[in-house]
Design an enzyme around this catalytic site. Structure first.
Site, PDB file in Angstrom:
ATOM      1  N   TRP A 102      10.796  -4.648   9.435  1.00  0.00           N
ATOM      2  CA  TRP A 102      10.642  -3.401   8.623  1.00  0.00           C
ATOM      3  C   TRP A 102      11.364  -3.647   7.246  1.00  0.00           C
ATOM      4  CZ3 TRP A 102       6.459  -0.951   9.159  1.00  0.00           C
ATOM      5  CH2 TRP A 102       6.085  -0.514  10.561  1.00  0.00           C
ATOM      6  N   ASP A 172      16.523   3.026   5.072  1.00  0.00           N
ATOM      7  CA  ASP A 172      15.410   3.323   6.161  1.00  0.00           C
ATOM      8  C   ASP A 172      15.790   3.688   7.568  1.00  0.00           C
ATOM      9  OD1 ASP A 172      12.851   3.624   7.743  1.00  0.00           O
ATOM     10  OD2 ASP A 172      12.098   1.576   7.272  1.00  0.00           O
ATOM     11  N   LYS A 196       9.974   9.004  15.242  1.00  0.00           N
ATOM     12  CA  LYS A 196      10.820   8.538  16.445  1.00  0.00           C
ATOM     13  C   LYS A 196      11.855   9.475  16.976  1.00  0.00           C
ATOM     14  CE  LYS A 196       8.942   4.349  14.645  1.00  0.00           C
ATOM     15  NZ  LYS A 196       8.599   3.625  13.365  1.00  0.00           N
TER      16      LYS A 196
HETATM   17  C1  LIG Z   1       8.271   2.916  12.562  1.00  0.00           C
HETATM   18  C2  LIG Z   1       9.100   2.441  11.668  1.00  0.00           C
HETATM   19  C3  LIG Z   1       8.419   2.620  10.122  1.00  0.00           C
HETATM   20  C4  LIG Z   1       6.930   2.798  10.014  1.00  0.00           C
HETATM   21  O1  LIG Z   1       6.891   4.181   9.748  1.00  0.00           O
HETATM   22  P1  LIG Z   1       5.471   4.756   9.103  1.00  0.00           P
HETATM   23  O2  LIG Z   1       5.975   6.165   9.056  1.00  0.00           O
HETATM   24  O3  LIG Z   1       4.343   4.624  10.237  1.00  0.00           O
HETATM   25  O4  LIG Z   1       5.297   4.414   7.866  1.00  0.00           O
HETATM   26  C5  LIG Z   1       9.110   2.048   9.055  1.00  0.00           C
HETATM   27  N1  LIG Z   1      10.309   1.676   9.155  1.00  0.00           N
HETATM   28  C6  LIG Z   1      10.923   1.651  10.401  1.00  0.00           C
HETATM   29  C7  LIG Z   1      12.406   1.166  10.587  1.00  0.00           C
HETATM   30  C8  LIG Z   1      10.397   2.245  11.665  1.00  0.00           C
HETATM   31  O5  LIG Z   1      10.895   2.186  12.735  1.00  0.00           O
END
Ligand SMILES: *Cc1c(COP(=O)(O)O)cnc(C)c1O
Length: 361
Positions: A102, A172, A196
């Protein structure tokens, strides 16, 4: 009906109490004899709901007054672009710490907007671990430093917040927001897709320090412009009202559980149980160094693809769902976000014991 535990990495399980409340209120929200998804987002009741949601979130995560909280769309990926559009405009350079899928994907998107330097922060010997980082000096040349404190796919978590001096730190936190206490003051911006740990897919939270708002490049679309969204209560266009409502219920639920401190203790207890079992087993293996083992995403493998596939199929038949690892890594992954009860982890370990006994060579 047999009890099912859902270990999906995302969209992930929601707290049962929240789903029950939503079910109860579905046809009659706030005595309106209509659902929350059928009322104006600018109406009094909806505005009250989001004001309370912001207050609850601020309280849960101890967010200081000099940070704005935005509720946006476009997921974490939308922010991969929005962040450089809004922040990459003084020195024109940003540093991305690459700790896995990511963070690397975020860096790739940011390159569309300017000059991006990347540092590989992982080292692999017997285990996968995050290097000690000394970034204070080099950080001064950048508009911001970006990292991903929990790499959802590999199950690598960074517990020490990188020291980047006065340069804004951007994180993030899509897969570990609200999972443990953190000092918000150490960050310039935190963002997370909701699916999540916060609620359903479709809403994205951005916590941004006020002094970082207002520097967007001129061609920034309004929906991605933090100044515009902040001035319009995150409602430059129609927001994902139902997702926002579900997040508001999750916040209340977490407060009722005792807040993030209590949730963190539960998360540590769940992860400890699973890692301890993995460590004493000669059959399964987790490849992450102890200091970087994720509290949220626990990866493991038997080192045999056929056995892994058999494991996933038999676990699914026993009501332990979505344990297949991400396709780039293979093996298994148990995502044990805030909503996963300890009983789910106990059921998984009981199954793993049985599978090991039946399949040990
Ligand atoms: C799931 C995830 C993403 C992607 O998220 P979207 O909302 O589908 O763009 C980005 N970064 C991390 C750390 C994730 O777990």
């Amino acid at each position: 009906m047999t009890q099912v535990f859902n270990f999906s990495a995302g969209p992930a399980m929601m707290p049962k109490a929240v789903l029950e409340q939503a079910q109860q209120e579905l046809l009659n929200w706030q005595d309106q004899h209509t659902s929350v998804m059928e009322v104006s987002h600018r109406g009094k009741l909806f505005m009250e709901m989001i004001t309370q949601a912001e207050q609850d979130f601020r309280q849960l995560y101890a967010i200081p007054d000099n940070y704005k909280i935005l509720f946006l769309q476009g997921g974490a990926r939308g922010q991969f672009a929005a962040i450089p559009m809004n922040l990459l405009n003084k020195k024109g350079k940003a540093l991305y710490l690459n700790g896995g899928h990511w963070s690397a994907t975020a860096a790739k998107e940011a390159r569309l907007f300017g000059d991006i330097d990347e540092i590989d922060i992982l080292e692999q010997d017997e285990t996968l671990q995050v290097k000690a980082l000394d970034l204070r000096d080099i950080a001064t040349q950048y508009d911001y430093v970006h990292y991903c404190p929990n790499e959802t796919i590999s199950g690598v978590e960074i517990f020490d917040i990188p020291d980047v001096g006065d340069t804004p730190l951007v994180a993030d936190m899509s897969s570990n927001i609200l999972s443990r206490e953190i000092d918000i003051n150490k960050f310039g911006l935190i963002y997370a897709g909701a699916q999540k740990n916060l609620g359903p897919a479709g809403i994205t939270i951005v916590i941004v320090r006020e002094d970082l708002i207002g520097n967007a490049r001129p061609a920034t679309p309004s929906i991605w412009n933090y100044a515009v969204q902040s001035k319009s209560d995150s409602m430059i266009n129609t927001p994902p009202t139902f997702a926002w409502y579900l997040c508001s219920l999750v916040f209340k639920h977490l407060l009722a559980l005792g807040g993030v401190k209590a949730v963190e203790q539960r998360n540590i207890a769940k992860a400890d149980l699973l890692y301890q079992y993995l460590d004493q087993s000669g059959f399964y293996r987790n490849k992450v160094a102890k200091a970087n083992r994720s509290l949220m995403n626990v990866t493991f493998t038997t080192d045999n693809d056929e056995l892994n596939a058999k494991f996933v199929a038999e676990a699914t038949a026993c009501g332990l769902q979505a344990l297949k690892g991400h396709k780039v890594l293979g093996g298994m992954r148990a995502s044990i976000y805030n909503a996963m009860p300890i009983e789910g982890v106990e059921a998984l370990i009981a199954f793993m014991r049985k599978f090991e006994a039946e399949n040990r060579g």
